[in-house]
Design a protein around this motif. Structure first.
Motif, mmCIF file in Angstrom:
data_model
loop_
_atom_site.group_PDB
_atom_site.id
_atom_site.type_symbol
_atom_site.label_atom_id
_atom_site.label_comp_id
_atom_site.label_asym_id
_atom_site.label_seq_id
_atom_site.Cartn_x
_atom_site.Cartn_y
_atom_site.Cartn_z
ATOM 1 N N ARG A 1 0.832 -1.195 0.000
ATOM 2 C CA ARG A 1 0.000 0.000 0.000
ATOM 3 C C ARG A 1 0.872 1.253 0.000
ATOM 4 O O ARG A 1 2.001 1.248 0.492
ATOM 5 C CB ARG A 1 -0.933 0.015 1.217
ATOM 6 N N THR A 2 0.341 2.341 -0.555
ATOM 7 C CA THR A 2 1.057 3.612 -0.539
ATOM 8 C C THR A 2 0.700 4.372 0.724
ATOM 9 O O THR A 2 -0.463 4.391 1.157
ATOM 10 C CB THR A 2 0.709 4.449 -1.771
ATOM 11 N N LEU A 3 1.689 5.011 1.328
ATOM 12 C CA LEU A 3 1.486 5.721 2.593
ATOM 13 C C LEU A 3 2.280 7.014 2.565
ATOM 14 O O LEU A 3 3.463 7.013 2.195
ATOM 15 C CB LEU A 3 1.931 4.842 3.762
ATOM 16 N N VAL A 4 1.651 8.102 2.957
ATOM 17 C CA VAL A 4 2.353 9.366 3.132
ATOM 18 C C VAL A 4 2.296 9.753 4.598
ATOM 19 O O VAL A 4 1.262 9.627 5.252
ATOM 20 C CB VAL A 4 1.759 10.491 2.254
ATOM 21 N N HIS A 5 3.436 10.191 5.116
ATOM 22 C CA HIS A 5 3.536 10.639 6.500
ATOM 23 C C HIS A 5 3.712 12.151 6.482
ATOM 24 O O HIS A 5 4.750 12.662 6.065
ATOM 25 C CB HIS A 5 4.732 9.957 7.177
ATOM 26 N N LEU A 6 2.695 12.873 6.929
ATOM 27 C CA LEU A 6 2.749 14.326 6.977
ATOM 28 C C LEU A 6 3.441 14.783 8.249
ATOM 29 O O LEU A 6 3.248 14.216 9.311
ATOM 30 C CB LEU A 6 1.330 14.902 6.922
ATOM 31 N N GLN A 7 4.244 15.852 8.137
ATOM 32 C CA GLN A 7 5.021 16.392 9.262
ATOM 33 C C GLN A 7 5.873 15.277 9.884
ATOM 34 O O GLN A 7 5.782 14.967 11.063
ATOM 35 C CB GLN A 7 4.095 17.036 10.292
ATOM 36 N N CYS A 8 6.716 14.696 9.061
ATOM 37 C CA CYS A 8 7.410 13.455 9.412
ATOM 38 C C CYS A 8 8.691 13.649 10.209
ATOM 39 O O CYS A 8 9.339 12.675 10.582
ATOM 40 C CB CYS A 8 7.725 12.662 8.144
ATOM 41 N N LEU B 1 11.788 8.583 11.100
ATOM 42 C CA LEU B 1 11.909 7.224 11.646
ATOM 43 C C LEU B 1 10.581 6.474 11.587
ATOM 44 O O LEU B 1 10.560 5.277 11.264
ATOM 45 C CB LEU B 1 12.445 7.265 13.079
ATOM 46 N N ASP B 2 9.482 7.134 11.892
ATOM 47 C CA ASP B 2 8.173 6.478 11.758
ATOM 48 C C ASP B 2 7.892 6.139 10.293
ATOM 49 O O ASP B 2 7.389 5.058 9.976
ATOM 50 C CB ASP B 2 7.062 7.378 12.301
ATOM 51 N N THR B 3 8.214 7.070 9.403
ATOM 52 C CA THR B 3 8.011 6.840 7.973
ATOM 53 C C THR B 3 8.747 5.589 7.516
ATOM 54 O O THR B 3 8.181 4.716 6.843
ATOM 55 C CB THR B 3 8.531 8.049 7.168
ATOM 56 N N LEU B 4 10.017 5.506 7.876
ATOM 57 C CA LEU B 4 10.844 4.363 7.479
ATOM 58 C C LEU B 4 10.366 3.073 8.125
ATOM 59 O O LEU B 4 10.481 1.992 7.543
ATOM 60 C CB LEU B 4 12.306 4.636 7.830
ATOM 61 N N SER B 5 9.805 3.188 9.328
ATOM 62 C CA SER B 5 9.268 2.003 9.992
ATOM 63 C C SER B 5 8.116 1.409 9.187
ATOM 64 O O SER B 5 8.010 0.176 9.053
ATOM 65 C CB SER B 5 8.779 2.360 11.402
ATOM 66 N N ARG C 1 7.625 -2.410 7.050
ATOM 67 C CA ARG C 1 6.439 -3.262 7.190
ATOM 68 C C ARG C 1 5.724 -3.482 5.860
ATOM 69 O O ARG C 1 4.649 -4.058 5.824
ATOM 70 C CB ARG C 1 5.496 -2.682 8.242
ATOM 71 N N GLY C 2 6.331 -2.974 4.765
ATOM 72 C CA GLY C 2 5.826 -3.301 3.445
ATOM 73 C C GLY C 2 5.170 -2.192 2.666
ATOM 74 O O GLY C 2 4.738 -2.414 1.527
ATOM 75 N N ALA C 3 5.075 -0.989 3.244
ATOM 76 C CA ALA C 3 4.426 0.114 2.544
ATOM 77 C C ALA C 3 5.401 0.806 1.595
ATOM 78 O O ALA C 3 6.615 0.799 1.805
ATOM 79 C CB ALA C 3 3.877 1.121 3.542
ATOM 80 N N SER C 4 4.849 1.422 0.573
ATOM 81 C CA SER C 4 5.610 2.325 -0.300
ATOM 82 C C SER C 4 5.413 3.724 0.265
ATOM 83 O O SER C 4 4.318 4.285 0.181
ATOM 84 C CB SER C 4 5.081 2.240 -1.730
ATOM 85 N N VAL C 5 6.469 4.295 0.866
ATOM 86 C CA VAL C 5 6.287 5.457 1.728
ATOM 87 C C VAL C 5 6.853 6.747 1.142
ATOM 88 O O VAL C 5 7.843 6.749 0.406
ATOM 89 C CB VAL C 5 6.912 5.229 3.114
ATOM 90 N N THR C 6 6.190 7.836 1.543
ATOM 91 C CA THR C 6 6.650 9.192 1.292
ATOM 92 C C THR C 6 6.527 9.968 2.593
ATOM 93 O O THR C 6 5.511 9.869 3.276
ATOM 94 C CB THR C 6 5.802 9.885 0.208
ATOM 95 N N GLY C 7 7.558 10.727 2.929
ATOM 96 C CA GLY C 7 7.511 11.589 4.104
ATOM 97 C C GLY C 7 7.595 13.038 3.694
ATOM 98 O O GLY C 7 8.328 13.384 2.761
ATOM 99 N N LEU C 8 6.841 13.898 4.383
ATOM 100 C CA LEU C 8 6.830 15.327 4.072
ATOM 101 C C LEU C 8 7.028 16.127 5.348
ATOM 102 O O LEU C 8 6.403 15.838 6.375
ATOM 103 C CB LEU C 8 5.518 15.707 3.401
ATOM 104 N N ILE D 1 -2.976 5.368 2.428
ATOM 105 C CA ILE D 1 -2.948 5.710 3.852
ATOM 106 C C ILE D 1 -2.281 7.072 4.021
ATOM 107 O O ILE D 1 -1.158 7.290 3.558
ATOM 108 C CB ILE D 1 -2.170 4.662 4.669
ATOM 109 N N VAL D 2 -2.970 7.994 4.677
ATOM 110 C CA VAL D 2 -2.387 9.264 5.086
ATOM 111 C C VAL D 2 -2.180 9.169 6.592
ATOM 112 O O VAL D 2 -3.144 9.045 7.347
ATOM 113 C CB VAL D 2 -3.289 10.450 4.718
ATOM 114 N N TYR D 3 -0.941 9.192 7.010
ATOM 115 C CA TYR D 3 -0.558 8.963 8.410
ATOM 116 C C TYR D 3 0.038 10.248 8.961
ATOM 117 O O TYR D 3 0.859 10.898 8.302
ATOM 118 C CB TYR D 3 0.462 7.826 8.463
ATOM 119 N N THR D 4 -0.353 10.608 10.175
ATOM 120 C CA THR D 4 0.182 11.837 10.764
ATOM 121 C C THR D 4 -0.034 11.828 12.266
ATOM 122 O O THR D 4 -0.815 11.038 12.794
ATOM 123 C CB THR D 4 -0.490 13.072 10.135
ATOM 124 N N GLY D 5 0.664 12.716 12.939
ATOM 125 C CA GLY D 5 0.418 12.896 14.361
ATOM 126 C C GLY D 5 1.649 12.940 15.224
ATOM 127 O O GLY D 5 2.761 13.185 14.760
#
Length: 266
Positions: A55-62, A66-70, A74-81, A122-126
């Motif tokens: 799955r594709t996942l973007v981490h806002l305010q990353c 380290l969370d993005t890379l984690s 776990r198998g996601a295609s990640v982008t951090g911003l 997945i849009v991940y943030t926090g």
């Protein structure tokens, strides 16, 4: 006061830029430990987000990722911003050093749609992100706009109720839960190293109630699946908290919520 708050982005970015090398080199984030075991996600996050394989996942305010890379491990295609260019440079370097495939983009979160140019499963943030933003409605609209059909927004954040109590004991009511903001702070050091010598110490923050957050998200048309509250936090929010296994901090006696998490789907 108004001059300072009008410069909120400039001041906050200077603060974060200066603290990136302190965080990267310090014990709090334990970069050496991450290199040996690159997964720093909290157990409730892994469970609530679920399987991210493919799955594709973007981490806002990353921050520095380290969370993005984690999530990538776990198998996601990640982008951090993140709006801090030193943080994005550090994240890119860590990804290269660890051999973890990830994309990192330097941009303000309010400009994320233009900077990223796509949507995500997945849009991940926090975790200490929303308090830096004055316009919660604009943030929610931006985050929701990045959610692909069938995808979801996942937010894990420090509970705003913790701000009500004093820093020393966490038991005396000292602050107004509904005060909003902005609040101007002038504090040296960092949560990751209280004794660190720093120059850019003036920041501007906003308190958003839990109701404000949920209302802003649901107003975008996303459907709230769950809202969970958690009885521990990740730093010594009060000086009386006790550090436990996994670097979490808990209270003795009657508990209050110290973190929360939610998921909203398109």
């Amino acid at each position: 006061m108004s001059d300072v708050t009008g410069r909120w982005r400039e001041l906050n970015r200077a603060c974060w830029d200066e603290r990136v090398p302190i965080h990267v080199g310090g014990d709090f984030y334990d970069l050496d430990g991450f290199r040996n075991d690159p997964d720093v996600l909290r157990p409730f996050e892994r469970e609530e987000v679920g399987d991210v394989t493919g799955r594709t996942l973007v981490h806002l305010q990353c921050h520095f990722g380290l969370d993005t890379l984690s999530w990538a491990t776990r198998g996601a295609s990640v982008t951090g911003l993140d709006f801090s260019e030193p943080a994005i440079a550090a994240a890119t370097r860590i990804a290269r050093e660890t051999g973890i495939d990830a994309r990192f983009v330097a941009a303000d979160v309010y400009d994320a749609a233009e900077a990223l140019g796509t949507t995500y499963d997945i849009v991940y943030t926090g975790l200490g992100a929303l308090n830096w933003l004055p316009d919660l409605t604009r943030w929610a609209e931006t985050a929701a706009g990045l959610v692909a059909p069938g995808g979801f927004l996942y937010l894990a954040e420090f509970h705003p109720f913790t701000h009500v109590f004093d820093d020393e004991t966490g038991s005396r009511r000292e602050n107004d839960y509904f005060k909003g903001g902005p609040t101007v702070w002038d504090e040296p050091g960092t949560y990751a190293d209280l004794t660190a010598e720093t120059r850019h110490n003036v920041t501007v923050e906003w308190d958003h109630t839990l109701g404000d957050v949920v209302s802003a998200i649901t107003a975008t048309g996303l459907r709230l699946e769950f809202l969970h509250e958690h009885d521990y936090t990740l730093f010594p929010r009060y000086r009386t908290l006790e550090r436990g296994p996994g670097g979490i901090y808990t209270q003795r006696g009657p508990r209050v919520p110290m973190m929360y998490s939610l998921r909203a789907v398109r």
